[in-house]
Design a protein around this motif. Structure first.
Motif, short mmCIF file in Angstrom:
data_model
loop_
_atom_site.label_atom_id
_atom_site.label_comp_id
_atom_site.label_asym_id
_atom_site.label_seq_id
_atom_site.Cartn_x
_atom_site.Cartn_y
_atom_site.Cartn_z
N VAL A 47 4.43 56.54 29.77
CA VAL A 47 4.81 57.95 29.71
C VAL A 47 3.68 58.78 29.12
O VAL A 47 2.74 58.25 28.52
CB VAL A 47 6.10 58.15 28.88
N ARG A 48 3.81 60.10 29.28
CA ARG A 48 2.88 61.06 28.71
C ARG A 48 3.68 62.23 28.17
O ARG A 48 4.60 62.73 28.83
CB ARG A 48 1.89 61.54 29.79
N LEU A 49 3.37 62.67 26.96
CA LEU A 49 4.11 63.77 26.33
C LEU A 49 3.89 65.07 27.09
O LEU A 49 2.80 65.34 27.60
CB LEU A 49 3.68 63.94 24.88
N THR A 50 4.94 65.88 27.12
CA THR A 50 4.83 67.21 27.72
C THR A 50 4.12 68.16 26.76
O THR A 50 3.89 67.83 25.59
CB THR A 50 6.22 67.75 28.07
N LYS A 51 3.80 69.32 27.25
CA LYS A 51 3.03 70.27 26.45
C LYS A 51 3.79 70.71 25.19
O LYS A 51 3.20 70.88 24.13
CB LYS A 51 2.67 71.49 27.31
N GLY A 52 5.10 70.89 25.30
CA GLY A 52 5.87 71.35 24.14
C GLY A 52 6.00 70.30 23.04
O GLY A 52 6.19 70.64 21.86
N ASN A 53 5.92 69.00 23.39
CA ASN A 53 6.05 67.94 22.41
C ASN A 53 4.73 67.32 22.00
O ASN A 53 4.70 66.44 21.14
CB ASN A 53 6.95 66.83 22.96
N ALA A 54 3.64 67.77 22.57
CA ALA A 54 2.33 67.22 22.22
C ALA A 54 1.84 67.80 20.90
O ALA A 54 2.23 68.91 20.49
CB ALA A 54 1.34 67.51 23.33
N GLY A 61 7.05 66.74 12.01
CA GLY A 61 7.35 67.28 13.33
C GLY A 61 6.74 68.63 13.60
O GLY A 61 7.01 69.23 14.66
N ARG A 62 5.91 69.17 12.70
CA ARG A 62 5.31 70.47 12.93
C ARG A 62 4.12 70.36 13.89
O ARG A 62 3.52 69.30 14.04
CB ARG A 62 4.83 71.06 11.60
N LYS A 63 3.80 71.48 14.51
CA LYS A 63 2.65 71.53 15.40
C LYS A 63 1.35 71.43 14.59
O LYS A 63 1.22 72.05 13.53
CB LYS A 63 2.65 72.83 16.20
N GLY A 64 0.42 70.62 15.09
CA GLY A 64 -0.86 70.48 14.42
C GLY A 64 -2.01 70.54 15.42
O GLY A 64 -1.81 70.78 16.62
N LYS A 99 0.53 70.19 6.28
CA LYS A 99 1.38 69.69 5.18
C LYS A 99 1.13 68.21 4.90
O LYS A 99 1.01 67.81 3.74
CB LYS A 99 2.85 69.91 5.53
N CYS A 100 1.04 67.39 5.94
CA CYS A 100 1.00 65.93 5.77
C CYS A 100 -0.39 65.34 5.93
O CYS A 100 -0.58 64.16 5.60
CB CYS A 100 1.96 65.27 6.78
N GLY A 101 -1.33 66.08 6.44
CA GLY A 101 -2.65 65.52 6.66
C GLY A 101 -2.78 64.94 8.05
O GLY A 101 -2.13 65.39 9.00
N VAL A 102 -3.61 63.91 8.18
CA VAL A 102 -3.85 63.28 9.47
C VAL A 102 -2.78 62.22 9.72
O VAL A 102 -2.65 61.25 8.95
CB VAL A 102 -5.25 62.64 9.53
N THR A 104 -0.29 60.11 12.97
CA THR A 104 -0.12 59.80 14.38
C THR A 104 0.86 60.78 15.01
O THR A 104 1.81 61.22 14.37
CB THR A 104 0.39 58.36 14.55
N VAL A 105 0.65 61.11 16.27
CA VAL A 105 1.48 62.10 16.95
C VAL A 105 2.93 61.62 17.00
O VAL A 105 3.22 60.42 17.11
CB VAL A 105 0.93 62.35 18.37
N LYS A 106 3.85 62.56 16.91
CA LYS A 106 5.28 62.27 16.93
C LYS A 106 5.77 62.07 18.36
O LYS A 106 5.38 62.80 19.26
CB LYS A 106 6.06 63.41 16.29
N VAL A 107 6.64 61.08 18.54
CA VAL A 107 7.29 60.86 19.84
C VAL A 107 8.78 61.14 19.67
O VAL A 107 9.37 60.84 18.63
CB VAL A 107 7.05 59.42 20.34
N PRO A 108 9.44 61.73 20.68
CA PRO A 108 10.85 62.13 20.52
C PRO A 108 11.83 60.97 20.45
O PRO A 108 12.95 61.15 20.00
CB PRO A 108 11.12 63.00 21.76
N TRP A 109 11.44 59.78 20.90
CA TRP A 109 12.41 58.69 21.03
C TRP A 109 12.36 57.68 19.88
O TRP A 109 13.16 56.75 19.86
CB TRP A 109 12.15 57.96 22.35
N ALA A 110 11.44 57.82 18.94
CA ALA A 110 11.31 56.81 17.89
C ALA A 110 10.88 57.46 16.58
O ALA A 110 10.31 58.57 16.57
CB ALA A 110 10.32 55.72 18.29
N SER A 111 11.13 56.76 15.49
CA SER A 111 10.71 57.23 14.17
C SER A 111 9.25 56.88 13.93
O SER A 111 8.66 56.04 14.62
CB SER A 111 11.57 56.59 13.08
#
Length: 455
Positions: A47-54, A61-64, A99-102, A104-111
Motif C-alpha cells: 500500500v501507499r498512504l494518501t496525501k491526507g494521511n502522509a 498524529g500531527r502533520k510534520g 512536538k515529538c521530534g523525528v 516514523t510516519v503514522k499509519v491508520p491501521w496500526a499503533s
C-alpha cells in the motif's frame, strides 16, 4: 430487444477496482493498494498512504515535515483470510514533528512501533481474556511472549481510567492477593458501585496503597464514603491519612476467620496435652487381655476435630457431634474457645443495636477467658471494633473483592504464569476492569460508525 439493452448497459458499467476490494477485505483506510501477492500460506498487499494521511507523526498524529527519503519497508500482520495469514506492506519514512521530534510516519491501521494491525491486536486481547496464552498463540500463529505484549498495548490504548476522568467513588474495597509462590502479592482496589477493578499494583503495604491515594484528586478523596477491607494496619493508616470522610468496614468473614484461627491454636495445645498423657500410659508386653483398659483415642479425636470445630453446630453430622461432646467432657478449655467462636459468629448476623450490646459482653468474656489465643483475638477485635460495627450497620461485605481475587488467580493459572509483571497487570485490567474488550468484528463496526458520525 430489452435483453440486448440490458446487456449493453451492464457491459458499459465500470468494474470495481481491485484496490477497493482489497482495502475492504483488509479493512485499511487512508491508503491505496499498489499490488498484491499470494502464496500457499499468506496474502500480502503493498500500500501507499494518501496525501491526507502522509507525513503524520507516529506518536501524536500531527502533520510534520518529511525528514529523510530513506525508506524502510515494514510489514504488519492483520487478521487471517480463511487459512491464510494476511500481511500489509508499505515503504515507511521518518517525519519531523514540532512536538515529538523525528518519528516514523503514522499509519491508520496500526499503533506506533507495533508489527500488528489494531484489529488483530483487538482479536488477541479478546481471546486472551478467555483462553490460555498458549491456546491463543497457537490459534493466531504468533509467539507466546507476543500475546502478553499485545495485551499490554491494547490496555494502553483502551485505558480511560475513572481516576483520570475525575469520577467520584463512593464505596471501594481494598485487598491484597498472591500471584506467585514466595510471598509475591499485588494490591487490588475495587469499586463496589461500578462492580469492577479500578486500580491494581505490584506489592502490598502502606507505600503501595499510598500510590493509589495520591492519584486521587482532593475531591475524589472527600467523596469516598466507606472502604471495605480486612483488619490490616497498613490499610487503616492509609485510610486515616488520605480519606477523611470514609468509614472503614472490616468484613465479617475475616472476623470469623480470626476466631477460627485462634480456636485452632487452642486445639493444637489440647492435642499436645492429650498425646503427652497417652505416652505416659504404660502397656504390658503381648496382646492386651479382654479385661485390659482399651487404648485412649482422645488425642486422635482432637487431632481430627479441626473440621468439626470450624463448622456451625446446626451443620454437624453424628460423627462430628460426638467429637464435640468428647471435647466438652474432656477438655473444657477447648470447648469454651469453641463456644466463644460460635457466639461471635452469631453476633455478626444480628442487627446493629443487638450486635453492639452482645459484642461488648463477648469482649468482656474473652478478656477474662484465661486462654492466650482468645486474648489475642480480643485485642484484635478491640482494635477493629468500629470497623466491625460499621459493617453490621451498613450491611456491606468484602465479597466482591474476594471474588475478584479468585478471578485473578484463575487468569494467572490459565495463563500458566507470567514472566512480565506489566503484561499480567494489563490482562487483569482487561478482564476485571470497566473496559469492555470487544471481538475484532464488533470493534471494526463501532469504529466505522464513529468515523461516519465524525464525518
Amino acid at each position: 430487444m430489452g435483453y440486448f439493452l440490458k446487456f449493453n448497459r451492464q457491459k458499459k458499467q465500470k468494474k470495481k477496482p481491485m484496490s477497493k476490494l482489497y482495502k475492504s477485505i483488509f479493512n485499511v483506510n487512508g491508503c491505496s493498494v499498489v499490488k498484491q501477492e499470494q502464496t500457499d500460506t499468506t496474502v500480502t498487499i503493498t500500500v501507499r498512504l494518501t496525501k491526507g494521511n502522509a507525513s503524520r507523526c507516529g506518536c501524536c498524529g500531527r502533520k510534520g515535515k518529511l525528514y529523510d527519503n530513506g525508506r524502510e519497508q515494514r510489514v504488519w500482520r492483520t487478521l487471517d483470510l480463511g487459512t491464510k495469514m494476511g500481511f500489509i506492506r508499505m515503504d515507511t519514512y521518518r517525519v519531523k514533528c514540532k512536538k515529538c521530534g523525528v518519528k516514523t510516519v503514522k499509519v491508520p491501521w496500526a499503533s506506533h512501533r507495533s508489527g500488528f494491525t489494531d484489529a488483530f491486536e483487538q482479536q488477541v486481547a479478546w481471546a486472551v481474556c478467555s483462553m490460555s496464552k498458549k491456546a491463543v498463540a497457537k490459534q493466531l500463529r504468533i509467539a507466546w511472549n507476543t500475546v502478553g505484549e499485545i495485551a499490554d498495548r491494547v490496555w494502553d490504548r483502551l485505558d480511560t481510567r475513572p481516576i483520570k476522568a475525575g469520577c467520584i467513588f463512593r464505596r471501594i474495597g481494598i485487598d491484597e492477593t498472591s500471584y506467585k509462590k514466595g510471598h509475591k502479592y499485588i494490591t487490588v482496589v475495587v469499586d463496589h458501585d461500578r462492580r469492577c477493578v479500578i486500580w491494581v499494583h505490584e506489592g502490598y503495604g502502606k507505600e503501595v496503597l499510598d500510590l493509589f491515594m495520591r492519584e486521587l484528586s482532593e475531591e475524589q478523596r472527600k467523596g469516598v464514603e466507606l472502604v471495605t477491607c480486612d483488619g490490616a494496619k497498613w490499610i487503616r493508616s492509609s485510610i486515616e491519612e488520605f480519606l477523611p470522610n470514609a468509614e472503614r468496614c472490616v468484613d465479617s468473614f475475616h472476623v470469623v476467620q480470626w476466631a477460627t484461627e485462634a480456636l485452632d491454636k487452642v486445639r493444637v495445645e489440647a492435642w499436645k496435652e492429650a498425646r503427652k498423657e497417652n505416652r505416659n500410659q504404660k502397656r504390658g508386653r503381648g496382646r492386651p487381655t479382654k479385661d485390659s483398659v482399651p487404648k485412649d483415642r482422645t488425642a486422635e479425636g482432637i487431632k481430627n476435630s479441626r473440621y468439626a470445630l470450624g463448622k456451625a453446630p446446626e451443620n454437624l453430622n453424628e460423627s462430628q457431634q460426638r467429637k464435640i461432646e468428647l471435647i466438652a467432657s474432656r477438655y473444657p478449655r477447648l470447648y469454651r474457645a469453641y463456644q466463644l467462636k460460635e457466639e461471635l459468629r452469631i453476633i455478626l448476623k444480628m442487627g446493629y443495636d443487638d450486635a453492639r450490646e452482645n459484642l461488648d459482653r463477648w469482649l468482656w468474656r474473652a478478656s477474662h477467658s484465661r486462654i492466650g489465643s482468645v486474648k489475642d483475638l480480643y485485642a484484635k477485635i478491640k482494635r477493629n471494633y468500629d470497623g466491625i460495627l460499621n459493617t453490621i450497620r451498613l450491611g456491606v461485605s468484602n465479597a466482591r473483592i474476594e471474588a475478584t481475587n479468585n478471578k485473578i488467580k484463575l487468569l494467572i493459572r490459565t495463563a500458566y504464569g507470567f514472566r512480565n509483571m506489566n503484561n499480567m497487570l494489563s490482562l487483569i485490567m482487561l478482564s476485571c476492569s470497566y473496559v469492555d474488550v470487544k471481538i475484532a468484528y464488533e470493534w471494526e463496526s463501532e469504529s466505522r460508525e464513529s468515523s461516519s458520525k465524525a464525518a
